[in-house]
Design a protein around this motif. Structure first.
Motif, mmCIF file in Angstrom:
data_model
loop_
_atom_site.group_PDB
_atom_site.id
_atom_site.type_symbol
_atom_site.label_atom_id
_atom_site.label_comp_id
_atom_site.label_asym_id
_atom_site.label_seq_id
_atom_site.Cartn_x
_atom_site.Cartn_y
_atom_site.Cartn_z
ATOM 1 N N MET A 40 126.560 38.754 3.282
ATOM 2 C CA MET A 40 127.533 38.077 4.135
ATOM 3 C C MET A 40 128.040 36.780 3.513
ATOM 4 N N GLN A 56 120.565 31.300 12.418
ATOM 5 C CA GLN A 56 121.540 31.581 13.470
ATOM 6 C C GLN A 56 121.476 33.035 13.934
ATOM 7 N N LEU A 57 121.235 33.938 13.010
ATOM 8 C CA LEU A 57 121.170 35.367 13.350
ATOM 9 C C LEU A 57 119.801 35.794 13.866
ATOM 10 N N ASN A 81 126.792 41.921 18.065
ATOM 11 C CA ASN A 81 127.993 42.124 17.262
ATOM 12 C C ASN A 81 127.650 42.705 15.904
ATOM 13 N N SER A 82 128.529 43.538 15.403
ATOM 14 C CA SER A 82 128.381 44.059 14.047
ATOM 15 C C SER A 82 128.466 42.906 13.057
ATOM 16 N N LEU A 83 127.542 42.885 12.098
ATOM 17 C CA LEU A 83 127.540 41.810 11.120
ATOM 18 C C LEU A 83 128.726 41.914 10.168
ATOM 19 N N TYR A 84 129.247 43.116 9.986
ATOM 20 C CA TYR A 84 130.342 43.332 9.038
ATOM 21 C C TYR A 84 131.706 43.256 9.716
ATOM 22 N N TYR A 85 131.834 43.925 10.882
ATOM 23 C CA TYR A 85 133.133 43.993 11.556
ATOM 24 C C TYR A 85 133.365 42.825 12.527
ATOM 25 N N LYS A 86 132.306 42.092 12.877
ATOM 26 C CA LYS A 86 132.405 40.911 13.751
ATOM 27 C C LYS A 86 132.888 41.260 15.162
ATOM 28 N N VAL A 87 132.630 42.472 15.612
ATOM 29 C CA VAL A 87 132.962 42.896 16.975
ATOM 30 C C VAL A 87 131.721 43.565 17.548
ATOM 31 N N ASN A 270 126.183 48.336 4.223
ATOM 32 C CA ASN A 270 126.459 46.923 4.496
ATOM 33 C C ASN A 270 125.275 46.197 5.118
ATOM 34 N N ASP A 272 124.185 46.484 8.039
ATOM 35 C CA ASP A 272 124.660 46.029 9.349
ATOM 36 C C ASP A 272 123.645 46.464 10.402
#
Length: 311
Positions: A40, A56-57, A81-87, A270, A272
């Motif tokens: 990331m 933070q995660l 939230n997805s770590l890659y897509y941020k949704v 990823n 994720d």
């Protein structure tokens, strides 16, 4: 009714333990794949930046603490939230799941509609040229890899003939080749299974009794023999449908089909974590639900089966 409810609660209780076990295995194994924070951040990120993001995660917490947090969120239907897509991970899954369900159901439907009649005819005409030809075709169907068959279909029906689109999803024409490629091995499996089961049932005493009573052959085959032969077919179909949902990644890649299979493979590469864990849990729930429905269907196919007796 009380005994039925008791059985249903027992099955649900077993389902809870199954899902807990699956969630634990998937959670701990995905954490062995590596640190997603390293993917990331840029390669020149400082140690302080890495530790700050990891804090933070929540990745600095002990693994059992992370699992309890994940399980509590999953019970409430939240997977983060997805770590890659941020949704939200569940939003991505629900967006891709209909495509995978559509492909799996189409492949299963094609396989059953083609294979079961072939298996019945092969059993009735055992030893004939039709029987040997259909079983030889089933052997070829089991031997052909999905990806090779998909590529050959694209070359023939899309590139050479121009009849069907090469990739994507949207119309029935887009679905034909992926469903056929995915369902070919299932077709071969169901044809061989149907033939084997029908041969066994047709040799039983009650079939000879039905024939001795003067019943017409189609009535003997479809009303008496086939109904009792359905139980193993339904069992395998239920299990294979669950495997189809998680195993469509090759076909989805060949035909650029926007399903869950491609999504979860990308998520694994990823690292994720939230997306992988959510996908595995959702697919597991579908698999368990399908097998539960298969158990319920047994009682309709064979009233002698009684799950509600205390053992």
């Amino acid at each position: 009714m009380d005994v039925m409810l008791q059985y249903l609660f027992k099955r649900l209780w077993h389902t809870v333990f199954v899902l807990i076990g699956i969630s634990m295995i998937s959670f701990f194994f995905i954490h062995l794949s590596g640190d997603p924070v390293l993917l990331m951040l840029p390669a020149d990120a400082s140690h302080q930046e890495t530790e700050t993001l990891r804090e933070q995660l929540g990745f600095n917490d002990p693994i059992h603490v992370q699992y309890v947090r994940f399980a509590w969120q999953a019970v409430r239907g939240e997977f983060g939230n997805s770590l890659y897509y941020k949704v939200p991970a569940m939003e991505l899954i629900l967006e891709r799941l209909p495509a995978s369900l559509e492909l799996a159901m189409a492949a299963m439907l094609i396989a059953l509609l083609v294979a079961v009649p072939i298996g019945i005819v092969s059993a009735v005409r055992r030893g004939s040229l039709l029987d040997m030809g259909s079983m030889l075709g089933a052997l070829f169907g089991l031997s052909m890899p999905h990806f090779w068959l998909g590529i050959m279909m694209i070359l023939l029906f899309s590139v050479k003939l121009g009849w069907l689109p090469t990739s994507g999803r949207g119309t029935l024409a887009h679905l034909v080749m992926p469903a056929l490629a995915l369902g070919m091995s299932l077709m071969a499996m169901f044809a061989r299974l149907t033939r084997s089961v029908m041969l066994e049932v047709l040799s039983l005493d009650y079939i000879r009794t039905a024939r001795s009573k003067g019943l017409r052959e189609p009535v003997v085959i479809y009303k008496h023999a086939f109904k009792n032969a359905l139980i193993p077919i339904v069992t395998v179909a239920g299990m294979q449908f669950g495997f189809l949902l998680g195993g469509t990644v090759i076909i989805e890649t060949v035909f650029a089909w926007p399903g869950v299979g491609r999504l979860v493979v990308q998520a694994i590469f990823n690292r994720d974590y939230p997306l992988v864990q959510a996908t595995v849990l959702v697919l597991s729930v579908i698999f368990v639900a399908v097998n539960f429905l298969v158990d319920m269907l047994y009682m309709y196919l064979d009233p002698q089966i009684n799950y509600f007796e205390d053992k």
